[in-house]
Design an enzyme around this catalytic site. Structure first.
Site, PDB file in Angstrom:
ATOM      1  N   ASP A 154      17.896  -1.304  33.183  1.00 29.57           N
ATOM      2  CA  ASP A 154      18.424  -0.026  32.724  1.00 29.57           C
ATOM      3  C   ASP A 154      18.194   1.013  33.826  1.00 29.57           C
ATOM      4  O   ASP A 154      18.605   0.796  34.954  1.00 29.57           O
ATOM      5  CB  ASP A 154      17.755   0.353  31.391  1.00 29.57           C
ATOM      6  CG  ASP A 154      18.382   1.562  30.723  1.00 29.57           C
ATOM      7  OD1 ASP A 154      19.410   1.404  30.046  1.00 29.57           O
ATOM      8  OD2 ASP A 154      17.839   2.672  30.884  1.00 29.57           O
ATOM      9  N   TYR A 186      19.345  11.500  33.034  1.00 27.61           N
ATOM     10  CA  TYR A 186      20.789  11.544  32.823  1.00 27.61           C
ATOM     11  C   TYR A 186      21.375  12.866  33.316  1.00 27.61           C
ATOM     12  O   TYR A 186      22.497  12.899  33.840  1.00 27.61           O
ATOM     13  CB  TYR A 186      21.092  11.352  31.338  1.00 27.61           C
ATOM     14  CG  TYR A 186      20.748   9.980  30.838  1.00 27.61           C
ATOM     15  CD1 TYR A 186      21.624   8.910  31.006  1.00 27.61           C
ATOM     16  CD2 TYR A 186      19.533   9.741  30.197  1.00 27.61           C
ATOM     17  CE1 TYR A 186      21.302   7.645  30.548  1.00 27.61           C
ATOM     18  CE2 TYR A 186      19.203   8.471  29.741  1.00 27.61           C
ATOM     19  CZ  TYR A 186      20.090   7.430  29.919  1.00 27.61           C
ATOM     20  OH  TYR A 186      19.765   6.177  29.473  1.00 27.61           O
ATOM     21  N   HIS A 230      21.276  -5.569  25.305  1.00 32.33           N
ATOM     22  CA  HIS A 230      20.928  -4.779  26.483  1.00 32.33           C
ATOM     23  C   HIS A 230      19.458  -4.949  26.853  1.00 32.33           C
ATOM     24  O   HIS A 230      19.096  -4.904  28.026  1.00 32.33           O
ATOM     25  CB  HIS A 230      21.226  -3.301  26.193  1.00 32.33           C
ATOM     26  CG  HIS A 230      20.865  -2.369  27.299  1.00 32.33           C
ATOM     27  ND1 HIS A 230      21.613  -2.231  28.440  1.00 32.33           N
ATOM     28  CD2 HIS A 230      19.802  -1.515  27.435  1.00 32.33           C
ATOM     29  CE1 HIS A 230      21.047  -1.337  29.240  1.00 32.33           C
ATOM     30  NE2 HIS A 230      19.952  -0.888  28.659  1.00 32.33           N
TER      31      HIS A 230
END
Length: 350
Positions: free
Chosen positions: A161, A270, A325
């Site tokens: 990730d 982010y 994921h």
């Protein structure tokens, strides 16, 4: 040059439009959740003054702190194995911490000094306040510092990730520090742009929601971090093999995010991705690469894994159909087998 500037302007406009749209959608969802839960439950928090017993079990290794020479940032890390063994360094993603690598640390500590960090902003690590402090190049510099300050010239670098984004970046900027690169469920940055589609933009909606202030943190912390449980246990993002993340395991992640400043710092990754984009960090990777991809990933399509191979000179791609994921926790035995075969190869060149 003019074309390049024009493309950057269009990308910027696109980011603004998507951030406004998904920011509004996210704000409405947060308001609806507030109404549904009521203020008492929405703002409910459990005090967690010390590490859960699950995290302090010696089977996982020894806890320590390291102050980095380039930034002065201090990182919490857990290590296991002897200092005379080669280094295998693990870099976690969002919303996790060092503990996401527990299965791999136990398995590989027989042949490696395994080290799993809490990246800056997470848990007990330093939490710089500015969004710019979470730009990918600065996070990659953290990895370079750790390798060198632990007394190594190079390592096997493993990232998942956000940890994979940073590991890709580190391989571009500091290739001599990496013997082999293992990437889990995140594409090469250039491959993401190559394979971008409206479907993928919808999947990546949260990136744009996180650009707005305050509300993403409120939503994430609501009802004592209920979102963490939702992410790991329910569709579309939940694990296929949910028994591999127990309630006790989940409490380690809850502890990490209950540390003051962690939710904002983690979301700032982010924000920095959108606001401090490095268009030059799209280089080809020349160190040997293993990409492991859980195909039941609701956030990132497997076509991104295929596209990533185009940016690697020496690559292996292993897809695991029945994994999410969270692949290293979902199917740890299979992941460990692929990793072991890869690190034991004398050469991966075809």
């Amino acid at each position: 040059m003019e074309r390049s500037i024009g493309i950057k302007i269009l990308v910027l406009i696109g980011k603004l439009v998507l951030s406004c749209f998904y920011g509004t959608v996210g704000a409405v969802l947060a308001a609806l959740l507030f109404i549904q839960l009521g203020p008492r439950k929405f703002f409910r928090r459990v005090e967690r003054p010390k590490l859960p017993a699950q995290a302090t079990d010696p089977v996982h290794g020894q806890h320590d702190m390291i102050k980095l020479k380039s930034s002065g940032v201090s990182l919490h890390y857990v290590s296991k194995g002897s200092s005379d063994q080669p280094l295998m360094l693990f870099v976690h993603g969002f919303p996790e911490c060092w503990y996401t690598w527990r299965y791999q640390m136990k398995y590989f500590s027989k042949n490696y000094r395994v080290v799993a960090i809490d990246q800056r902003g997470y848990g007990l690590s330093s939490k710089p306040s500015e969004v710019s402090n979470y730009a990918a190049d600065k996070l990659a510099r953290d990895i370079a510092d750790i390798i060198e300050q632990l007394g190594y010239k190079s390592c096997v670098l493993v990232g998942h990730d956000w940890g994979a984004i940073i590991s890709w970046t580190c391989a571009m900027l500091y290739p001599k520090l990496i013997d082999k690169l293992i990437i889990l469920n995140v594409p090469h940055p250039a491959a993401f742009f190559d394979a971008i589609s409206f479907r993928q933009l919808r999947r990546s909606w949260y990136i744009f929601f996180y650009q707005i202030p305050f509300i993403p943190e409120l939503l994430f912390k609501s009802n004592d971090f209920q979102m963490l449980k939702t992410i790991f246990y329910t569709k579309p993002m939940g694990l296929v093999n949910q028994e591999n993340v127990t309630e006790d395991d989940l409490e380690v992640f809850n502890y990490t995010f209950s540390q003051k400043g962690t939710p904002t710092a983690a979301i700032n990754y982010y924000r920095a991705l959108v606001r401090h984009t490095r268009y030059d960090l799209q280089k080809r990777i020349d160190v040997p690469v293993l990409i492991i991809w859980g195909c039941q990933d609701a956030a990132l399509g497997e076509e991104l894994a295929d596209a990533s191979t185009n940016y690697c000179s020496d690559v292996r791609l292993k897809k695991i159909r029945n994994a999410s994921h969270w692949v290293q926790q979902d199917v740890p035995d299979e992941v460990n087998q692929y990793m072991e075969a890869f690190v034991n190869e004398s050469s991966t060149m075809k």
